[in-house]
Write an enzyme that holds these catalytic residues in place. Sequence first.
Site, mmCIF file in Angstrom:
data_model
loop_
_atom_site.group_PDB
_atom_site.id
_atom_site.type_symbol
_atom_site.label_atom_id
_atom_site.label_comp_id
_atom_site.label_asym_id
_atom_site.label_seq_id
_atom_site.Cartn_x
_atom_site.Cartn_y
_atom_site.Cartn_z
ATOM 1 N N ASN A 91 0.796 -1.243 0.000
ATOM 2 C CA ASN A 91 0.000 0.000 0.000
ATOM 3 C C ASN A 91 0.824 1.286 0.000
ATOM 4 O O ASN A 91 0.366 2.313 -0.485
ATOM 5 C CB ASN A 91 -1.006 -0.009 1.163
ATOM 6 C CG ASN A 91 -0.345 -0.075 2.513
ATOM 7 O OD1 ASN A 91 0.828 -0.432 2.629
ATOM 8 N ND2 ASN A 91 -1.091 0.257 3.546
ATOM 9 N N GLU A 94 4.435 -3.932 12.310
ATOM 10 C CA GLU A 94 3.383 -2.930 12.106
ATOM 11 C C GLU A 94 2.243 -3.642 11.414
ATOM 12 O O GLU A 94 2.402 -4.089 10.272
ATOM 13 C CB GLU A 94 3.887 -1.803 11.200
ATOM 14 C CG GLU A 94 4.711 -0.761 11.893
ATOM 15 C CD GLU A 94 4.028 -0.124 13.080
ATOM 16 O OE1 GLU A 94 2.784 -0.081 13.118
ATOM 17 O OE2 GLU A 94 4.761 0.302 13.981
ATOM 18 N N CYS A 136 -3.255 0.886 6.781
ATOM 19 C CA CYS A 136 -3.496 0.430 8.156
ATOM 20 C C CYS A 136 -4.016 1.585 8.993
ATOM 21 O O CYS A 136 -4.599 1.369 10.050
ATOM 22 C CB CYS A 136 -2.285 -0.255 8.770
ATOM 23 S SG CYS A 136 -0.772 0.600 8.527
ATOM 24 N N GLU A 180 8.158 3.022 14.161
ATOM 25 C CA GLU A 180 8.962 3.404 13.008
ATOM 26 C C GLU A 180 9.000 4.923 12.976
ATOM 27 O O GLU A 180 8.357 5.602 13.765
ATOM 28 C CB GLU A 180 8.328 2.850 11.734
ATOM 29 C CG GLU A 180 8.118 1.367 11.840
ATOM 30 C CD GLU A 180 8.025 0.676 10.510
ATOM 31 O OE1 GLU A 180 6.926 0.644 9.939
ATOM 32 O OE2 GLU A 180 9.048 0.160 10.038
#
Length: 494
Positions: A152, A250, A284, A463
């Site tokens: 994505n 993640e 997400c 991150e």
Amino acid sequence: MSQDFLNHVGGEWVPSRSGRTFENRNPADTSDLIGRFPRSTAEDVEAAVQSARRGFEEWRPTPAPERGAILKRVGDILTERKEEIARAATREMGKVLLETRGDVQEGIDTAYYAATEGRRLFGHTVPSELRNKWAMTYRRPIGVCGIITPFNFPLAIPTWKIFPALACGNAVVFKPAEDVPHTGHLFVEVLLEAGVPGEVVQLVHGTGEEVGAPLVEHPHVPVVSFTGSTDTGRIIGETCGRMHKRLSLEMGGKNAQIVLPDADMELALDGVLWGAFGTTGQRCTATSRLLLHESIHDDFVQELVRRVRELRLGNGLESSTDVGPLINEAAREKVQGYMEVARGEGTVLCGGGPASGDGLEGGFFFQPTVVDGVRPGSRLATEEIFGPVLSVMTFGEFDEAIRINNEVRYGLSSAVYTSDVQVAFRAFQELDNGITYVNAPTIGAEAHLPFGGVKETGNGHREGGWEVYEFYSETKVCYLDYSGALQRAQIDNY
Ligand code: UN1
């Protein structure tokens, strides 16, 4: 025009040792073949890891500011090639050009941040409890990092992982999602062009089973970073736990936008449209739940549905397109599967099925969908759909909104629209998410701030920003006693 692409292993562009390939097609028009990519196996992973180990030995003594200077050039080349990479990304994963340009920009921002971090990578100098004794810490690179990324954000997410890994002095083996190998290829080209040594970065194309699994299981890969589904992350977590590896995960989200009666309704409408249907809902961080105060529900939903119906589906390369296709047929089937659930659990106000019509026949298009009357605890309220589907729910008191927001297994982002500063600060404090926005949508994290979520969204790491540099380096503690005598800590000074 299609092309045959290669892996990058051992400092060279090479085919898979298996000799096999897979096709990469445009999800907006499957007759458009982008290229054939190596369908790699554990043997290719083995060669890549061995090469990366040599690359690590070469890279780790390179001074961090010098590594940073190379990352600065990476940022410069990404800037020059921004449009080309954005177009390639849209062609292979579907989201609109405006968004893939943003995706590349996020990579550029991450590069410049990493470049300056090469001149920081701070340790601490700490007073010793003993006389004539020095105590300090510094950060050491760890080794070969296995980097597994989703479709994505085909440029940004690899940069979130690979730039800090390289800035800290590690080597990487990179496996991009098999839906976006072309962007991965272009990215590695840029790294090499900027001067990252050939054996420091390996690119191995292929599937999760054939490449991702042997990479995660490889004993000489002590660090793994993965962005993807919570289910795959659990399997990776089990392996890494058993093998004592450092792992950053993640994963999923079920992000809510909460709208209070005192909100700026225009702003809240713009926010939910962008948050829910940007990237065709395949983020997400996507807004997949809209929590409306009961007093504003009817008017808000009416206007929302009117605007959703106006969204234009199509090829993301065309400027008239608002929403691109889903990534592949499996994704479309999954979203379609939820439509039955939606009809059982709520009322489908618009959308509700695959999109057809002019120019849409050859792609995996799905109508932007709004489902009203969704109840807390139901499947539509709790499961990540990863598509253009928004579940609408209502609440009375803000406490109830907090409860609904928090009662899912994920905890990535949340958004609250209000003009009440007390509600805003309660949101920061009480919503169980890694990121909370006030008067802005659930998407749109900035590259220089930590990014990640709580509960089953992640495993505690972040991150982005400064925190990720902790993940890609190991703290070394150094003591130097220049007293010339044996000084026993905790003993001689008491
Ligand atoms: C993701 O959805 O996997 O905050 C990452 C955002 C982007 C990154 C999303 N900057 O929406």
